[in-house]
Design an enzyme around this catalytic site. Structure first.
Site, PDB file in Angstrom:
ATOM      1  N   CYS A 171       1.304   0.519  11.495  1.00  0.00           N
ATOM      2  CA  CYS A 171       0.879  -0.538  10.578  1.00  0.00           C
ATOM      3  C   CYS A 171      -0.042   0.102   9.542  1.00  0.00           C
ATOM      4  O   CYS A 171      -0.159   1.327   9.498  1.00  0.00           O
ATOM      5  CB  CYS A 171       0.199  -1.686  11.320  1.00  0.00           C
ATOM      6  SG  CYS A 171      -1.161  -1.183  12.382  1.00  0.00           S
ATOM      7  N   THR A 172      -0.683  -0.676   8.740  1.00  0.00           N
ATOM      8  CA  THR A 172      -1.467  -0.124   7.625  1.00  0.00           C
ATOM      9  C   THR A 172      -2.627   0.744   8.090  1.00  0.00           C
ATOM     10  O   THR A 172      -2.772   1.884   7.669  1.00  0.00           O
ATOM     11  CB  THR A 172      -1.997  -1.258   6.727  1.00  0.00           C
ATOM     12  OG1 THR A 172      -0.902  -2.058   6.288  1.00  0.00           O
ATOM     13  CG2 THR A 172      -2.712  -0.681   5.510  1.00  0.00           C
TER      14      THR A 172
END
Length: 216
Positions: A171-172
């Site tokens: 994810c980020t």
């Protein structure tokens, strides 16, 4: 030049209302914008401002929450302020998924330099745990997206996975994967891995000619 600081920490916290008021005042006093979330399970936030003011907020968070370091932190710069105002919130979870984490597990965190080797394996299921619009902008080659707009519904997708298949998630910044990997471990999955520091950390440490990232 403004500095953007993203961070999270899983740790049992109390006095949440006091923390909210204290840091709402600190954001205003230091002209720092963005969002800080406090929960009984920890802290999550992304804030922006002058470097010295961001550092001051970070030191205060560590001091008042009695932590030595954040589980993950990402620093970047921008010519423009990306946030409209400074907000401090109290939530049941730092990222809503229906489970709580009070201490992260480090054994499944894969450094960016080892990530490419893992996701190139044919039997590895590579999951982009971000929202669909983020996936459409850019992702890793060969990844799949659960097409879940609300992270609270993510377990519905995870329940369908094969326990025997190696799973690599990203994810980020890493916090969503912390939650998802913990959920899978509780369900009996043993081969679950996550990208340490998320996409931001990967793009900082891997050269363009070696990167498997596709998109912006």
């Amino acid at each position: 030049m403004l500095h953007i600081f993203g961070f999270y920490k899983f740790k049992k916290l109390s006095s949440l209302e006091w923390l909210k008021k204290t840091f709402q005042d600190e954001l205003i006093k230091n002209n720092v914008r963005g969002t800080i979330i406090f929960s009984k399970e920890g802290i999550n936030g992304t804030i922006s401002g002058k470097k010295r003011n961001i550092q001051k907020i970070a030191r205060a968070l560590k001091n008042l929450c009695k932590i030595k370091s954040f589980d993950s932190e990402n620093n970047s710069t921008n010519n423009f302020q990306p946030f409209h105002r400074g907000k401090v919130k109290i939530k049941k979870e730092v990222v809503p998924m229906g489970i709580k984490i009070f201490k992260r597990k480090l054994k499944n965190h894969i450094e960016p330099k080892k990530w490419n080797k893992l996701i190139k394996k044919k039997n590895t299921l590579l999951i982009d745990s971000r929202k669909p619009f983020e996936y459409n902008i850019g992702t890793f080659e060969g990844s799949v997206n659960p097409q879940v707009n609300n992270f609270r519904h993510f377990p519905e997708y995870l329940k369908k996975l094969n326990k025997d298949q190696p799973i690599a998630m990203f994810c980020t910044g890493g916090i969503r994967c912390e939650k998802a990997s913990t959920y899978l471990e509780k369900k009996g999955f043993s081969n679950v891995y996550q990208l340490k520091g998320g996409i931001i950390n990967y793009l900082k440490k891997i050269k363009k000619n070696e990167s498997l990232w596709k998109g912006e």
